[in-house]
Design a protein around this motif. Structure first.
Motif, PDB file in Angstrom:
ATOM      1  N   PRO A 130       0.692  -1.345  -0.081  1.00  0.00           N
ATOM      2  CA  PRO A 130       0.065   0.092  -0.033  1.00  0.00           C
ATOM      3  C   PRO A 130       0.980   1.369  -0.194  1.00  0.00           C
ATOM      4  O   PRO A 130       1.987   1.202   0.451  1.00  0.00           O
ATOM      5  N   ILE A 131       0.288   2.197  -0.651  1.00  0.00           N
ATOM      6  CA  ILE A 131       1.036   3.593  -0.497  1.00  0.00           C
ATOM      7  C   ILE A 131       0.484   4.228   0.656  1.00  0.00           C
ATOM      8  O   ILE A 131      -0.525   4.546   0.870  1.00  0.00           O
ATOM      9  N   MET A 132       1.617   4.569   1.405  1.00  0.00           N
ATOM     10  CA  MET A 132       1.154   5.209   2.704  1.00  0.00           C
ATOM     11  C   MET A 132       1.436   6.729   2.697  1.00  0.00           C
ATOM     12  O   MET A 132       0.960   7.528   3.712  1.00  0.00           O
ATOM     13  N   SER A 133       2.277   7.421   1.887  1.00  0.00           N
ATOM     14  CA  SER A 133       2.615   8.826   1.757  1.00  0.00           C
ATOM     15  C   SER A 133       3.056   9.167   0.395  1.00  0.00           C
ATOM     16  O   SER A 133       3.363   8.198  -0.390  1.00  0.00           O
ATOM     17  N   ILE A 134       2.727  10.360   0.133  1.00  0.00           N
ATOM     18  CA  ILE A 134       3.268  11.169  -1.006  1.00  0.00           C
ATOM     19  C   ILE A 134       3.676  12.447  -0.934  1.00  0.00           C
ATOM     20  O   ILE A 134       3.455  13.215  -0.223  1.00  0.00           O
ATOM     21  N   ALA A 135       4.839  12.696  -1.776  1.00  0.00           N
ATOM     22  CA  ALA A 135       5.236  13.975  -1.711  1.00  0.00           C
ATOM     23  C   ALA A 135       5.492  14.451  -3.100  1.00  0.00           C
ATOM     24  O   ALA A 135       5.796  13.623  -4.303  1.00  0.00           O
ATOM     25  N   LEU A 136       5.029  15.853  -3.595  1.00  0.00           N
ATOM     26  CA  LEU A 136       4.980  16.154  -4.875  1.00  0.00           C
ATOM     27  C   LEU A 136       6.072  17.421  -4.805  1.00  0.00           C
ATOM     28  O   LEU A 136       6.018  18.074  -3.815  1.00  0.00           O
ATOM     29  N   SER A 137       6.998  17.366  -5.769  1.00  0.00           N
ATOM     30  CA  SER A 137       8.000  18.260  -5.803  1.00  0.00           C
ATOM     31  C   SER A 137       7.485  19.715  -6.045  1.00  0.00           C
ATOM     32  O   SER A 137       6.289  19.828  -6.669  1.00  0.00           O
ATOM     33  N   PRO A 138       8.072  20.780  -5.430  1.00  0.00           N
ATOM     34  CA  PRO A 138       7.520  22.216  -5.677  1.00  0.00           C
ATOM     35  C   PRO A 138       6.994  22.468  -7.302  1.00  0.00           C
ATOM     36  O   PRO A 138       5.899  23.196  -7.327  1.00  0.00           O
ATOM     37  N   GLY A 158       5.892  20.381  -9.472  1.00  0.00           N
ATOM     38  CA  GLY A 158       5.166  19.463  -9.885  1.00  0.00           C
ATOM     39  C   GLY A 158       5.566  18.432 -10.850  1.00  0.00           C
ATOM     40  O   GLY A 158       4.618  17.559 -11.369  1.00  0.00           O
ATOM     41  N   SER A 159       6.883  18.510 -11.125  1.00  0.00           N
ATOM     42  CA  SER A 159       7.257  17.544 -12.101  1.00  0.00           C
ATOM     43  C   SER A 159       7.647  16.247 -11.627  1.00  0.00           C
ATOM     44  O   SER A 159       8.014  15.075 -12.525  1.00  0.00           O
ATOM     45  N   GLN A 160       7.820  15.931 -10.330  1.00  0.00           N
ATOM     46  CA  GLN A 160       8.220  14.710  -9.481  1.00  0.00           C
ATOM     47  C   GLN A 160       7.225  14.119  -8.336  1.00  0.00           C
ATOM     48  O   GLN A 160       6.838  15.021  -7.581  1.00  0.00           O
ATOM     49  N   VAL A 161       7.300  13.003  -8.310  1.00  0.00           N
ATOM     50  CA  VAL A 161       6.381  12.379  -7.174  1.00  0.00           C
ATOM     51  C   VAL A 161       7.148  11.491  -6.513  1.00  0.00           C
ATOM     52  O   VAL A 161       8.030  10.551  -6.967  1.00  0.00           O
TER      53      VAL A 161
END
Length: 179
Positions: free
Chosen positions: A157-165, A167-170
């Protein structure tokens, strides 16, 4: 520092002293997720009771309760402008409410398991959801359409996500010990 707890409360702490500043109580089940508004004047809590609550930081009062979900809330987030709130849920969906009216505006459907994490892009035009179906979905916030399905390589399961400022990378975190 803001924390949620199994005792049905959220607590605002002084990061320097470690002392409790404010206790936000009113949920009927564990508080599973917390978020600060962009201006820091409000906090949002999500709970296993199926509600999200908007609180005034200064007074500790509930300003609004976002309800009507058939399942627990697992993650909450504010839009960058603070005008929308998003909640991931055990009903395999993410739900978007208008802060001013309290109205449920959209339900994002497509995951086949619990949505464990939600976040907005820096401009608020897109959102990301991470699920126990081992995927991340990128959505158009205005239309509710899925733009991409990401992270199909996770074995858990995916438990966390961060998106670059920009928006080009996850970056994703999963309980499969991989990022």
């Amino acid at each position: 520092v803001l924390t949620g707890s199994n005792d049905n409360t959220a607590i605002l702490w002084n990061a320097t002293t470690g002392n409790s500043i404010k206790v936000f109580s009113g949920h009927e089940a564990a508080v599973t997720s917390v978020a600060f508004s962009p201006d820091g004047n409000q906090v949002l809590t999500g709970s296993n009771d199926g509600t999200a609550r908007l609180w005034d930081v200064a007074t500790g009062d509930t300003l609004k309760t976002f309800s009507g979900l058939p399942s627990e809330i697992t993650s909450v987030a504010f839009s960058p402008d603070g005008k929308k709130v998003l909640a991931g849920s055990g009903d395999h969906a993410a739900h978007l409410w208008d802060v001013a009216t309290g109205a449920l505006e959209k339900t994002f459907l497509g995951h086949i398991h619990v949505v464990k994490f939600v976040t907005f892009s820096s401009d608020g035009s897109k959102l990301l959801t991470g699920s126990c179906d081992n995927t991340v979905r990128l959505w158009d916030a205005a239309t509710g359409n899925t733009l991409k399905i990401l992270a199909r390589g996770h074995a858990g399961p995916i438990m966390s996500i961060a998106l670059s400022p920009d928006g080009s990378q996850v970056l994703t975190g999963s309980n499969d010990n991989a990022a």
